[in-house]
Design a protein around this motif. Structure first.
Motif, PDB file in Angstrom:
ATOM      1  N   ILE A  44      -6.507  -6.358  -7.688  1.00  0.00           N
ATOM      2  CA  ILE A  44      -5.293  -6.310  -8.512  1.00  0.00           C
ATOM      3  C   ILE A  44      -5.508  -7.080  -9.806  1.00  0.00           C
ATOM      4  O   ILE A  44      -5.067  -6.648 -10.868  1.00  0.00           O
ATOM      5  CB  ILE A  44      -4.084  -6.855  -7.717  1.00  0.00           C
ATOM      6  N   THR A  48      -5.107  -5.488 -13.508  1.00  0.00           N
ATOM      7  CA  THR A  48      -4.222  -5.992 -14.563  1.00  0.00           C
ATOM      8  C   THR A  48      -4.985  -6.253 -15.855  1.00  0.00           C
ATOM      9  O   THR A  48      -4.472  -5.984 -16.942  1.00  0.00           O
ATOM     10  CB  THR A  48      -3.481  -7.268 -14.132  1.00  0.00           C
ATOM     11  N   CYS A  74      -2.894   3.747 -12.507  1.00  0.00           N
ATOM     12  CA  CYS A  74      -2.960   2.349 -12.063  1.00  0.00           C
ATOM     13  C   CYS A  74      -1.870   2.024 -11.039  1.00  0.00           C
ATOM     14  O   CYS A  74      -2.112   1.271 -10.092  1.00  0.00           O
ATOM     15  CB  CYS A  74      -2.859   1.412 -13.262  1.00  0.00           C
ATOM     16  N   ALA A  78      -2.674   0.767  -7.327  1.00  0.00           N
ATOM     17  CA  ALA A  78      -2.090  -0.457  -6.777  1.00  0.00           C
ATOM     18  C   ALA A  78      -1.346  -0.168  -5.481  1.00  0.00           C
ATOM     19  O   ALA A  78      -1.404  -0.962  -4.530  1.00  0.00           O
ATOM     20  CB  ALA A  78      -1.162  -1.101  -7.796  1.00  0.00           C
TER      21      ALA A  78
END
Length: 105
Positions: A44, A48, A74, A78
């Motif tokens: 993660i 980001t 994305c 996630a």
């Protein structure tokens, strides 16, 4: 600012636990926080940073459609990581918690 706010909540939670439950609990929570990257959190973080760098470039180049497609990708990525992490951690949460914090006791 995002990084500081995320770390501030973790740090304050550790100190609040320490003030309420003592140094042992504070150390156990710190040990568990240090082990989080082993269980998917680094993916993660990488995502980001990718969104920050690539997203900024796409928006500044006025490529909003590409940004929208990247953002959807994305979010899906996630979500899949969430499912995988839950499936691999939740059944073993007690064992992982005790093994990671054993040195703190």
């Amino acid at each position: 600012l995002l990084d500081v706010s995320a770390q501030l909540s973790v740090t304050s939670g550790i100190y609040i636990a320490g003030s309420m439950f003592g140094m042992g609990a504070m150390y156990q929570i710190s040990a568990l926080q240090a082990a989080f990257p082993q269980y998917g959190l680094q993916w993660i973080w990488g995502l980001t940073y990718f969104v920050r760098i690539q997203g900024t470039q796409l928006v500044s180049a006025r490529k909003y459609q590409w940004f929208q497609g990247m953002f959807r990708y994305c979010v899906g990525y996630a979500f899949l990581l969430l499912i995988i992490a839950a499936a691999t951690i939740v059944p073993f949460k007690q064992v992982l918690s005790l093994n990671q914090a054993r040195q703190a006791c």
